[in-house]
Design a protein around this motif. Sequence first.
Motif, PDB file in Angstrom:
ATOM      1  N   HIS A  61       0.600  -1.150   0.019  1.00 17.08           N
ATOM      2  CA  HIS A  61      -0.114  -0.081  -0.159  1.00 17.08           C
ATOM      3  C   HIS A  61       0.862   1.262   0.044  1.00 17.08           C
ATOM      4  O   HIS A  61       1.851   1.367   0.599  1.00 17.08           O
ATOM      5  N   HIS A  66      -0.146  -2.808   5.077  1.00 13.09           N
ATOM      6  CA  HIS A  66      -0.991  -3.348   4.302  1.00 13.09           C
ATOM      7  C   HIS A  66      -0.646  -3.409   2.822  1.00 13.09           C
ATOM      8  O   HIS A  66       0.164  -2.894   2.264  1.00 13.09           O
ATOM      9  N   ALA A  98      -2.308  -3.756  -1.127  1.00 13.01           N
ATOM     10  CA  ALA A  98      -3.407  -3.258  -1.977  1.00 13.01           C
ATOM     11  C   ALA A  98      -3.064  -3.763  -3.571  1.00 13.01           C
ATOM     12  O   ALA A  98      -2.153  -3.990  -4.064  1.00 13.01           O
ATOM     13  N   TYR A 136      -8.986  -4.773   6.055  1.00  7.87           N
ATOM     14  CA  TYR A 136      -9.509  -4.709   4.598  1.00  7.87           C
ATOM     15  C   TYR A 136     -10.973  -4.128   4.619  1.00  7.87           C
ATOM     16  O   TYR A 136     -11.592  -4.389   3.346  1.00  7.87           O
TER      17      TYR A 136
END
Length: 322
Positions: free
Chosen positions: A192, A198, A200, A253
């Motif tokens: 991310h 994270h 993505a 998420y």
Amino acid sequence: MSQQISLSDVIPASANGKRLDQALAEMFPDFSRSRLKTWITDGCVQIDGECVDRPREKVIAGCTVSIETELAEEKRFEAQPIDLDIVYEDEHILVINKPAGLVVHPGAGNSDGTLLNALLHHFPDIDQVPRAGIVHRLDKDTTGLMVVAKTVPAQTHLVSAMQEREITREYEAVCNGAMTAGGVVEEPIGRHATKRTHMAVVAMGKPAVTHFRVVERFRAHTHLRLRLETGRTHQIRVHMAHIRHPLVGDATYGGRPRPPAKASPELLESLRGFKRQALHAARLSLHHPITGEWHSWDAPTPADFLELLEQLRVDRRLHLND
């Protein structure tokens, strides 16, 4: 301490004209392609006494390849007596049904109490295998099947099979939203841009493919069966969130509770009390890395997952005529 590696062999006819890294992978199968490639670029490989540092260099049968290098000793972790649910084991591999809450590998905030620590206790010789034989991971709160290599040759073959998409991994999940049909998500995944823990869907990410089909529909949720072609970090969680069907319980998420209208107190409690992503590695199928025999294992659906499904079914029955 580091381990001295000294290898030498004659390039066989089957490797004539191949790239150096391909030839070495054929000649020294106990070592991974990536490790051999690193040794080449580090100048550790000689052909007939001359250093060759280009992996793409074409080789000629009959020449002698020699490798002189060192294997740095990996950080030592403590063996700990942690119970393992072992589904299958032989002298080369073991298959584990991982419970929720068990971290696979020590890291920041999890220096011990992990699957790796448990493996070292169960089979001490596994400390001779990089990463204690772990070739793929499940997130801390994802349950289900993992294969672990007990020897370096087994690990090398399993890693290659994973890269070649020869290992089948199927999952069960409950996602938010009533889906009408299955499909496939083929979107690249990377880190991310701002949230570094994270993942993505990003244009410059690594290719990732997730197949899914509907098992059962509820008023505002769907029970899915999914199959991975690739194994990116958080792949199913990221892909389902990307198509606006995040997994129940996946706070990272967007899987916050989304109860349907007029939901019963029991369903509300079940959704709010489900504190992990509703994801379970249900089936693992592969060719044995040493014998080549085809194996397939299934892990029973965990109790909390079954209870969630039952509450969703009760809710559906209560509102059949709405």
